[in-house]
Design a protein around this motif. Sequence first.
Motif, mmCIF file in Angstrom:
data_model
loop_
_atom_site.group_PDB
_atom_site.id
_atom_site.type_symbol
_atom_site.label_atom_id
_atom_site.label_comp_id
_atom_site.label_asym_id
_atom_site.label_seq_id
_atom_site.Cartn_x
_atom_site.Cartn_y
_atom_site.Cartn_z
ATOM 1 N N GLU A 218 61.641 -81.879 -32.606
ATOM 2 C CA GLU A 218 62.294 -80.788 -31.906
ATOM 3 C C GLU A 218 61.715 -79.470 -32.392
ATOM 4 O O GLU A 218 61.093 -79.398 -33.463
ATOM 5 N N ILE A 219 61.917 -78.420 -31.608
ATOM 6 C CA ILE A 219 61.362 -77.109 -31.947
ATOM 7 C C ILE A 219 62.274 -76.439 -32.963
ATOM 8 O O ILE A 219 63.450 -76.189 -32.692
ATOM 9 N N ASP A 220 61.724 -76.166 -34.132
ATOM 10 C CA ASP A 220 62.480 -75.522 -35.199
ATOM 11 C C ASP A 220 62.468 -74.008 -35.020
ATOM 12 O O ASP A 220 63.487 -73.345 -35.190
ATOM 13 N N ASN A 221 61.309 -73.451 -34.678
ATOM 14 C CA ASN A 221 61.228 -72.028 -34.356
ATOM 15 C C ASN A 221 59.971 -71.773 -33.541
ATOM 16 O O ASN A 221 59.039 -72.583 -33.527
ATOM 17 N N LEU A 222 59.977 -70.647 -32.852
ATOM 18 C CA LEU A 222 58.846 -70.266 -31.993
ATOM 19 C C LEU A 222 58.712 -68.752 -32.007
ATOM 20 O O LEU A 222 59.718 -68.032 -31.964
ATOM 21 N N GLU A 223 57.473 -68.292 -32.073
ATOM 22 C CA GLU A 223 57.174 -66.866 -31.950
ATOM 23 C C GLU A 223 56.039 -66.692 -30.953
ATOM 24 O O GLU A 223 55.131 -67.525 -30.875
ATOM 25 N N GLY A 224 56.119 -65.629 -30.174
ATOM 26 C CA GLY A 224 55.081 -65.353 -29.199
ATOM 27 C C GLY A 224 54.705 -63.885 -29.207
ATOM 28 O O GLY A 224 55.566 -63.009 -29.376
ATOM 29 N N PHE A 225 53.413 -63.611 -29.036
ATOM 30 C CA PHE A 225 52.888 -62.248 -29.052
ATOM 31 C C PHE A 225 51.955 -62.081 -27.854
ATOM 32 O O PHE A 225 50.953 -62.784 -27.751
ATOM 33 N N ALA A 226 52.289 -61.186 -26.951
ATOM 34 C CA ALA A 226 51.461 -60.951 -25.766
ATOM 35 C C ALA A 226 50.533 -59.766 -26.005
ATOM 36 O O ALA A 226 50.951 -58.729 -26.533
ATOM 37 N N THR A 227 49.266 -59.921 -25.617
ATOM 38 C CA THR A 227 48.304 -58.835 -25.765
ATOM 39 C C THR A 227 47.804 -58.324 -24.420
ATOM 40 O O THR A 227 47.321 -57.192 -24.339
ATOM 41 N N LYS A 228 47.948 -59.115 -23.353
ATOM 42 C CA LYS A 228 47.429 -58.729 -22.052
ATOM 43 C C LYS A 228 48.171 -59.516 -20.983
ATOM 44 O O LYS A 228 48.458 -60.698 -21.170
ATOM 45 N N ALA A 229 48.516 -58.862 -19.871
ATOM 46 C CA ALA A 229 49.197 -59.543 -18.774
ATOM 47 C C ALA A 229 48.286 -60.598 -18.169
ATOM 48 O O ALA A 229 47.091 -60.350 -17.934
ATOM 49 N N MET A 230 48.843 -61.774 -17.904
ATOM 50 C CA MET A 230 48.051 -62.903 -17.425
ATOM 51 C C MET A 230 48.039 -62.945 -15.898
ATOM 52 O O MET A 230 49.090 -63.111 -15.275
ATOM 53 N N PRO A 231 46.870 -62.834 -15.274
ATOM 54 C CA PRO A 231 46.807 -62.911 -13.817
ATOM 55 C C PRO A 231 46.895 -64.350 -13.319
ATOM 56 O O PRO A 231 46.623 -65.300 -14.061
ATOM 57 N N THR A 232 47.281 -64.512 -12.081
ATOM 58 C CA THR A 232 47.232 -65.819 -11.428
ATOM 59 C C THR A 232 45.804 -66.068 -10.945
ATOM 60 O O THR A 232 44.961 -65.172 -10.925
ATOM 61 N N GLY A 233 45.532 -67.309 -10.574
ATOM 62 C CA GLY A 233 44.268 -67.626 -9.918
ATOM 63 C C GLY A 233 43.087 -67.889 -10.819
ATOM 64 O O GLY A 233 41.970 -68.060 -10.326
ATOM 65 N N ILE A 234 43.293 -67.919 -12.149
ATOM 66 C CA ILE A 234 42.181 -68.218 -13.046
ATOM 67 C C ILE A 234 42.596 -69.337 -14.004
ATOM 68 O O ILE A 234 43.777 -69.537 -14.273
ATOM 69 N N GLU A 235 41.600 -70.064 -14.513
ATOM 70 C CA GLU A 235 41.864 -71.118 -15.482
ATOM 71 C C GLU A 235 42.042 -70.509 -16.876
ATOM 72 O O GLU A 235 41.450 -69.476 -17.200
#
Length: 277
Positions: A218-235
């Motif tokens: 099970e997930i004990d903890n999670l952290e996320g850090f965004a640096t750039k908005a993710m566009p649709t349409g790309i792999e």
Amino acid sequence: MTTTDIKENIIPYLGETHPYISIPENTVFNGNRIETQISNYNFSNENFSKLIKILSSLGSCNLYRLLNTTSKDPIYFMGEKVRIRQLSYKKSDSASITCESFLESKRKGKSSLLMRDNHSGEALYSFELDYHIIAKDIFKLFYKDYYNNTPIENYDENLPEGLIVIENEHQFTVLLSPFTPNQCKGHFENYPIVPSVFIMNCTLREIFNFMGNTGPYEIDNLEGFATKAMPTGIEYRIEISHQRFLKDLIFFKCEIKDLLGTPYAIIIVNLRSKDKK
């Protein structure tokens, strides 16, 4: 202010729209807090992202109220950092959630939420989300390259498939098919951007696929850090390194990039064995 009031007087003025943003039906404001109840939920494995989606939606609504704005233009809350930690391993089928929000400036804010078991009152999860607060005209300028005025008629709830490639004993890569505007409908209108909770869902799904039959985790903890908005349409490539720190705890660092190597986000996850508590 009741759920109906929030849906009529707050949600229409957020950058997120239906069907992306959603709050539980029994959500109310109590002083400076927003409070709600949830029950009969399943947040195991990649469904953990559904809990993050609920909490972040509540945080956006409460933060909008603090702005006390009279403008009818939408305001965009872009997540910068997210942290969620499991505080109890108690099984729960009904919980209360309280949210407090803080304005650090006109352009930055934070929401802190606590989820408690309804029966015992025991704290189950703590959650914090840091936001960039962006006015409509600034948002349109920042994200002009994401603009797409093609009407999105249908909402696709199925997220992209991934392919796992083993690199070595401590690393693997997930090759993720492109997101579509239909999958990201409501985030944001005419500016389809991949929600962080969707990339979290895909990342967690592939981590648990990688773990296979090694035991219940099970997930004990999670952290996320965004640096750039993710566009649709790309792999996308999700480069994942993993290390067992303790007998019952495995650390995963997940770096989300496009095929050119442009970084978009980092997700850090700790999985804990359900057999070792």
